[in-house]
Design a protein around this motif. Structure first.
Motif, short mmCIF file in Angstrom:
data_model
loop_
_atom_site.label_atom_id
_atom_site.label_comp_id
_atom_site.label_asym_id
_atom_site.label_seq_id
_atom_site.Cartn_x
_atom_site.Cartn_y
_atom_site.Cartn_z
N ILE A 50 0.84 -1.21 0.00
CA ILE A 50 0.00 0.00 0.00
C ILE A 50 0.87 1.26 0.00
CG2 ILE A 50 -1.68 1.33 1.35
CD1 ILE A 50 -2.89 -1.41 2.16
N GLN A 54 1.02 4.07 -2.95
CA GLN A 54 0.64 5.45 -2.64
C GLN A 54 1.83 6.40 -2.54
OE1 GLN A 54 -1.88 5.08 0.85
NE2 GLN A 54 -3.61 4.40 -0.39
N LEU A 80 -5.38 -7.06 0.56
CA LEU A 80 -5.49 -6.22 -0.64
C LEU A 80 -6.85 -6.40 -1.31
CD1 LEU A 80 -1.89 -6.70 -2.05
CD2 LEU A 80 -2.86 -4.55 -1.17
N THR A 83 -9.54 -4.59 0.44
CA THR A 83 -9.52 -3.17 0.05
C THR A 83 -10.33 -2.97 -1.24
OG1 THR A 83 -7.38 -2.83 1.10
CG2 THR A 83 -8.02 -1.24 -0.60
#
Length: 188
Positions: A50, A54, A80, A83
């Motif tokens: 992540i 990002q 994941l 998410t």
């Protein structure tokens, strides 16, 4: 598949520090050094994926991943994909995020992706239950603790080192099982 040893696990559960665990000072924790070094194989926590997606992972993480054997856990895939499931399909950025996660999961080589066995799952459930009791975790913090404990014990069993940006939770786990190997980092 390793068999779960219930009797040994129950003995393990008897440990009680009789207090809530406190976050230790950074100097007492195994943080990433100033330069990437060769060393044991890594098992990546979901935070690494992540933070990388990002742009919050320090440059040193890429250097370390280039030097060490990198392994993946089905726990990270599970987190994941969770998410992906919680993203609002009507949000304009959702499809980009889903595509990035899809690429990340597809790039995990199957011979370097490991599923926890029943022994790891059983011990992790017990360890996360202990953490939840000691720290007073509620709701989604309990599921996060379970995933962290599975990853931690899976790495320990396979002889890997967990790489994670999740400083607080892994500090608590290391206080309960100081023999585990973890490398921590701070997001940028």
């Amino acid at each position: 598949m390793a068999e779960f040893d219930f009797v040994a696990a129950v003995r393990w559960a008897q440990f009680d520090p009789k207090k809530t665990l406190s976050r230790r000072k950074d100097g007492d924790l195994p943080f990433l050094a100033d330069a990437a070094e060769a060393g044991p194989d890594l098992l990546l926590d979901t935070s690494v994926y992540i933070d990388g997606l990002q742009g919050r992972a320090p440059r040193l993480i890429a250097d370390m991943l280039a030097l060490r054997q990198v392994n993946h856990s089905t726990i990270a895939i599970q987190e994941l994909m969770h998410t992906v499931g919680v993203l609002d399909p009507n949000h304009p950025g959702t499809q980009t995020a889903v595509n990035q996660i899809a690429t990340t999961v597809k790039d995990m080589p199957s011979h370097r992706t490991f599923a926890p066995d029943s022994d790891v799952l059983g011990r992790a459930a017990l360890l996360s239950g202990m953490l939840c009791r000691l720290q007073g975790y509620k709701a989604d913090a309990r599921l996060r603790a379970l995933h962290d404990c599975v990853l931690f014990l899976q790495a320990q069993k396979l002889g890997f080192t967990v790489l994670t940006g999740n400083v607080s939770d892994f500090d608590y786990i290391l206080q309960l099982i100081p023999t585990g190997r973890v490398i921590l980092y701070r997001q940028i």
